[in-house]
Enzyme design. Sequence first.
Site, PDB file in Angstrom:
ATOM      1  N   HIS A 103     151.403  72.365   6.826  1.00  0.00           N
ATOM      2  CA  HIS A 103     152.891  72.569   6.593  1.00  0.00           C
ATOM      3  C   HIS A 103     153.306  72.085   5.518  1.00  0.00           C
ATOM      4  CE1 HIS A 103     157.383  71.487   7.910  1.00  0.00           C
ATOM      5  NE2 HIS A 103     157.167  72.749   7.482  1.00  0.00           N
ATOM      6  N   HIS A 122     156.120  66.473  10.962  1.00  0.00           N
ATOM      7  CA  HIS A 122     157.059  67.183  12.159  1.00  0.00           C
ATOM      8  C   HIS A 122     156.077  67.652  13.111  1.00  0.00           C
ATOM      9  CE1 HIS A 122     157.727  67.537   7.602  1.00  0.00           C
ATOM     10  NE2 HIS A 122     158.946  67.414   7.951  1.00  0.00           N
TER      11      HIS A 122
HETATM   12 FE1  FES Z   1     152.863  68.234   9.383  1.00  0.00          FE
HETATM   13 FE2  FES Z   1     155.302  69.416   8.724  1.00  0.00          FE
HETATM   14  S1  FES Z   1     153.821  68.141   7.243  1.00  0.00           S
HETATM   15  S2  FES Z   1     154.311  69.375  10.377  1.00  0.00           S
END
Ligand code: FES
Length: 173
Positions: A103, A122
């Site tokens: 992500h 997140h």
């Molecule tokens: Fe891992 Fe956003 S950086 S869920």
Amino acid sequence: TMKCSKLVEVGRRQFLRGGVIGAAGAAAATFVSPSEARAQALALVDYPANRLANIADLAVNEPMHVTYPDEDSPGVLLKLGKAVAGGAGPDGDIVAFSVLCPHKGWPLTYHADDMTLNCPGHFSRFDCEAGGQQTWGHATQNLPQFSLRVDDKGDIYAEGVDELIYGRLSNVL
Ligand code: FES
């Protein structure tokens, strides 16, 4: 009437012109688009075969920090204790993954109780028993898994990566 048949004729010509454009479009679709060609070129990288560890160095369900394909790409090497997707070694249970969250690149932590890698950023979760499949979260791809080979002496080599490592345009820089 005369007027009426002219309109019909114009309509027929427009239909034919549209048909030609349609055929040209269909022919173009059989070619690889520039973006597809670029993606294919990026996938064709030569990976190094890096020795990560020896089987004797691993304890079941205890993560070992590794890097692959270079020092700037942190990963984890795991012996899960049961045969899994992409598992190497005599028991088919040795796997390795990037630990940069797909992500936004936060470093993942391993949870031994359910064999997952978890993101503190997140809260994305990735299943180490299922080839790094994302089971919850924001990432738009699964976790990059390293391809492993184990030789007769038990030395474990990483020889490839199945997804793009976070922050890279090519896995091998
Ligand atoms: Fe891992 Fe956003 S950086 S869920």
